[in-house]
Write a protein that holds these residues in place. Structure first.
Motif, PDB file in Angstrom:
ATOM      1  N   ILE B  73       0.823  -1.211   0.000  1.00  0.00           N
ATOM      2  CA  ILE B  73       0.000   0.000   0.000  1.00  0.00           C
ATOM      3  C   ILE B  73       0.858   1.263   0.000  1.00  0.00           C
ATOM      4  CG2 ILE B  73      -1.694   1.339   1.337  1.00  0.00           C
ATOM      5  CD1 ILE B  73      -2.812  -1.299   2.362  1.00  0.00           C
ATOM      6  N   LEU B  74       0.485   2.212  -0.856  1.00  0.00           N
ATOM      7  CA  LEU B  74       1.118   3.534  -0.897  1.00  0.00           C
ATOM      8  C   LEU B  74       0.064   4.575  -0.551  1.00  0.00           C
ATOM      9  CD1 LEU B  74       3.428   5.022  -3.653  1.00  0.00           C
ATOM     10  CD2 LEU B  74       1.362   6.267  -2.986  1.00  0.00           C
ATOM     11  N   THR B  75       0.403   5.468   0.400  1.00  0.00           N
ATOM     12  CA  THR B  75      -0.516   6.560   0.707  1.00  0.00           C
ATOM     13  C   THR B  75       0.177   7.901   0.516  1.00  0.00           C
ATOM     14  OG1 THR B  75      -2.050   7.488   2.327  1.00  0.00           O
ATOM     15  CG2 THR B  75      -0.005   6.581   3.191  1.00  0.00           C
ATOM     16  N   ILE B  76      -0.617   8.961   0.457  1.00  0.00           N
ATOM     17  CA  ILE B  76      -0.035  10.298   0.277  1.00  0.00           C
ATOM     18  C   ILE B  76      -0.504  11.220   1.400  1.00  0.00           C
ATOM     19  CG2 ILE B  76       0.384  10.218  -2.206  1.00  0.00           C
ATOM     20  CD1 ILE B  76      -2.401  11.485  -2.612  1.00  0.00           C
ATOM     21  N   THR B 227       4.681  19.914   3.100  1.00  0.00           N
ATOM     22  CA  THR B 227       4.112  18.920   4.010  1.00  0.00           C
ATOM     23  C   THR B 227       3.622  17.676   3.273  1.00  0.00           C
ATOM     24  OG1 THR B 227       2.453  18.512   5.732  1.00  0.00           O
ATOM     25  CG2 THR B 227       1.825  20.039   3.997  1.00  0.00           C
ATOM     26  N   PRO B 228       3.850  16.503   3.852  1.00  0.00           N
ATOM     27  CA  PRO B 228       3.293  15.274   3.288  1.00  0.00           C
ATOM     28  C   PRO B 228       1.880  15.005   3.801  1.00  0.00           C
ATOM     29  CG  PRO B 228       4.885  14.726   5.016  1.00  0.00           C
ATOM     30  CD  PRO B 228       4.759  16.226   4.997  1.00  0.00           C
ATOM     31  N   CYS B 229       1.277  15.975   4.526  1.00  0.00           N
ATOM     32  CA  CYS B 229      -0.033  15.758   5.127  1.00  0.00           C
ATOM     33  C   CYS B 229      -1.068  16.750   4.582  1.00  0.00           C
ATOM     34  CB  CYS B 229       0.052  15.887   6.646  1.00  0.00           C
ATOM     35  SG  CYS B 229      -1.533  15.550   7.442  1.00  0.00           S
ATOM     36  N   MET B 258       3.829  17.807  -0.604  1.00  0.00           N
ATOM     37  CA  MET B 258       5.106  17.176  -0.934  1.00  0.00           C
ATOM     38  C   MET B 258       5.248  16.822  -2.427  1.00  0.00           C
ATOM     39  SD  MET B 258       6.598  13.667   0.572  1.00  0.00           S
ATOM     40  CE  MET B 258       5.961  12.679  -0.770  1.00  0.00           C
ATOM     41  N   PRO B 259       4.219  16.207  -3.045  1.00  0.00           N
ATOM     42  CA  PRO B 259       4.374  15.874  -4.473  1.00  0.00           C
ATOM     43  C   PRO B 259       4.537  17.122  -5.358  1.00  0.00           C
ATOM     44  CG  PRO B 259       2.587  14.607  -3.514  1.00  0.00           C
ATOM     45  CD  PRO B 259       2.970  15.649  -2.501  1.00  0.00           C
TER      46      PRO B 259
END
Lengths: 335, 293
Positions: B73-76, B227-229, B258-259
């Motif tokens: 699983i990959l989350t963002i 931020t990654p959130c 972040m992306p």
């Protein structure tokens, strides 16, 4: 091991520059198994007698030596120095939130005031039992997780809410409150602490916690204050103390996901503040909503269900908690 | 590289610019994403405070579906990461897992306990490799001073997040910023709370937190915070004007997902990355990076 202990020092009562916080480096040679406290004591004994710190047992039970090590609160006597060295340096600061008396010594008055504010003693409602209170082993075992608190203040030091709002009861006092709300001897005959749960649901109480986990991380005794705060929230909701934004938020969130599988971000804030009956609060959000709308950032008006939403709704129904079960008998078996 | 994609509610709701930006960046990097069909919210820690069993069962349901897909699983979302990791941690108790599986059985699902959900941030460092990522960097971001802001749930509690086995996760965002060629602005508040969870409960405190972190970073001379959130983004960006007025000062600090920062370093345009949707204008930052005059 050679290491530099970088200490944030301050003497608010001094006349000169020392009134303000400043960093002082102490290069020391310590044993490989030395704790941060060992290093600090060595500095005080051998290098600089003016360095102030609190300590006593050196065994992580008296709770005197909580301070920030590399930015995070913990007990200096429980922290092995060689596990926290970063580029040859360990930074040591006084605990946060509470005012500094000198160097690593802080004033605990606010800590004790908050503990006192939650009435840290058993309050039995109604008639006193004739003999002993009989409490189950399981209930006591559960409470021992909270009574493990050594009042070191590490959780208070790193609390993100207390940092901006000193009126918050904070993690230590709320964990202490849970020690009573979860005690079958406290409250009414069923062990329900109605009065406490009402008071703890008020502003400055459990709903002001951000759930940031700092206190869980900081606690050297595994008390996990935030988890206790969440448990009080659950107790309060179960007793019907739901007329506040926090309980409404939790309720609306759970309903939204339980019904559609995902969060309805548009309706959640409206329901949290009490719906359209609370116009002042809604008007307060209007500028933010307009700005978001202008940037195409508003969540979709029509909230969609996930595929096979029936399965989610069924899980929601099946996992619904049972009503609280009385855990105590106030009648002594010795009659 | 292929992953079961868990986007989280906010990347398609309150921060809709994140989802396409993350998808585009992953595609260019050769990271294939297959969305978990019918995924549900993790509970965000909110459901867990009312009914932990329901929250954890929802996570087990997502994990079971990813197991069926045979993909990690990959989350963002930092919050999703933390809540999934915490639920997973609790489900290491076989009795608890069995209870949860008894609810999932009716839908023909079973979770074996094998999932290890990971944020894109961790995946880039641990699985993808920073050298490989470096090969995609086409734009000089040296002039940009960027401060990290993690989001609580991707840093605490460390036990559930396997930090002991992965100490590099504690510096992951700083590592990424530097790998992308931007100038790191380190600050103490990077792992603190943005205040979002109490936004509707105690707005004054929530705004005080936004004001504190964004002003501190602004005063350190940063051009933006990353931020990654997405929940942190909602508060730090969306509510920054309100926080500034409460703090009685101007702040105007752009907040990047972040992306988006990765995309900028890879040569994508701000509009492709949805930066027009931010409440705090990213204009000054784009000028400084030489993306517009």
């Amino acid at each position: 091991m050679d290491v530099t202990i970088r200490v944030k020092r301050q003497d608010p009562e001094a006349d000169g520059e020392g009134r303000f916080p400043y960093w002082q480096d102490y290069p020391v040679t310590i044993a490989d198994n030395a704790t941060v406290l060992d290093a600090l004591i060595q500095i005080r004994e051998d290098d600089d007698g003016t360095l102030s710190l609190r300590c006593s047992c050196r065994s992580a039970i008296c709770g005197s030596c909580a301070m920030r090590i590399n930015g995070h609160a913990g007990l200096a006597c429980k922290t092995i120095a060689n596990t926290v060295v970063q580029d040859g340096v360990i930074t040591v600061e006084p605990a946060g939130v509470m005012p500094v008396i000198k160097d690593l010594v802080v004033n605990f008055d606010m800590f004790w005031d908050k503990i006192e504010a939650v009435d840290p003693f058993l309050k039995h409602m109604g008639q006193e039992p004739d003999g002993e209170y009989i409490v189950s082993n399981d209930a006591m075992l559960h409470l021992s997780g909270v009574t493990a608190c050594i009042m070191c203040g590490a959780c208070v030091s790193d609390c993100t809410v207390l940092e901006v709002d000193p009126t918050f009861l904070g993690p230590a006092a709320l964990a202490k409150a849970y020690r009573f709300t979860a005690d079958p001897r406290d409250g009414d005959a069923a062990g329900v602490s109605m009065e406490r749960l009402w008071a703890l649901s008020e502003p400055t109480g459990v709903w002001d916690c951000t759930r940031c986990n700092e206190c869980v991380q900081a606690c050297p005794k595994g008390v996990a204050p935030m988890d206790r705060i969440m448990a009080i929230r659950e107790q309060a909701i179960q007793q019907g103390y739901t007329n506040n934004n926090g309980a409404r938020h939790t309720d609306a969130f759970t309903e939204s996901v339980g019904h559609s599988g995902r969060l309805d971000e548009l309706r959640l804030p409206i329901k949290s503040v009490g719906g359209f009956t609370n116009m002042p609060a809604l008007m307060d959000y209007m500028p933010v909503a307009f700005r978001a709308l202008r940037r195409g950032k508003m969540p979709p008006i029509a909230h969609k269900n996930v595929d096979n939403v029936e399965a989610v709704r069924r899980l929601f129904r099946q996992t619904e908690p049972d009503p609280p079960v009385p855990q105590v008998s106030n009648n002594s078996p010795f009659g | 590289m292929k992953y079961a994609f868990f986007p989280g509610c906010v990347s398609q709701g309150g921060a809709p610019e994140l989802y396409p930006a993350a998808r585009m960046v992953c595609q260019r990097l050769g990271i294939e994403l297959e969305e978990i069909p019918g995924w549900t919210c993790t509970g965000a820690g909110v459901i867990q405070e009312k009914n932990q069993l329901f929250g954890d069962t929802l996570n087990a349901r997502n994990f079971a579906k990813a197991e069926q897909m045979g993909l990690p699983i990959l989350t963002i979302c930092s919050t999703c990461q933390g809540v999934m990791s915490q639920a997973n941690h609790r489900m290491r108790n076989p009795e608890y897992l069995a209870e949860i599986n008894s609810y999932l059985a009716e839908e023909g699902l079973e979770y074996s306990g094998s999932s290890e959900p990971k944020h894109l941030l961790w995946i880039l460092i641990e699985d993808y490799g920073l050298d490989r990522l470096g090969g995609y960097i086409t734009r000089q971001l040296t002039d940009l001073k960027i401060a990290p802001f993690y989001g609580c749930y991707i840093v605490r509690p460390t036990e559930a997040l396997d930090i002991a086995d992965h100490p590099e996760r504690q510096q992951s965002l700083e590592t990424l910023i530097q790998t992308l060629g931007a100038t790191l602005v380190d600050f103490e508040g990077k792992t603190r709370c943005c205040g979002f969870p109490i936004l509707t409960i105690n707005q004054k405190n929530s705004m005080a937190m936004v004001g504190k972190h964004t002003s501190e970073v602004k005063d350190l001379g940063a051009d933006a915070m990353v931020t990654p959130c997405p929940l942190c983004h909602l508060n730090l960006d969306g509510f920054q004007p309100k926080a500034a007025s409460q703090a009685r000062r101007s702040i105007d600090l752009p907040i990047l997902h972040m992306p988006q920062l990765i995309g900028l370093a890879m040569g994508m345009s701000p509009s492709e990355l949805g930066m027009k949707r931010h409440i705090i204008s990213t204009g000054p930052l784009e000028v400084k990076a030489g993306l517009r005059r």
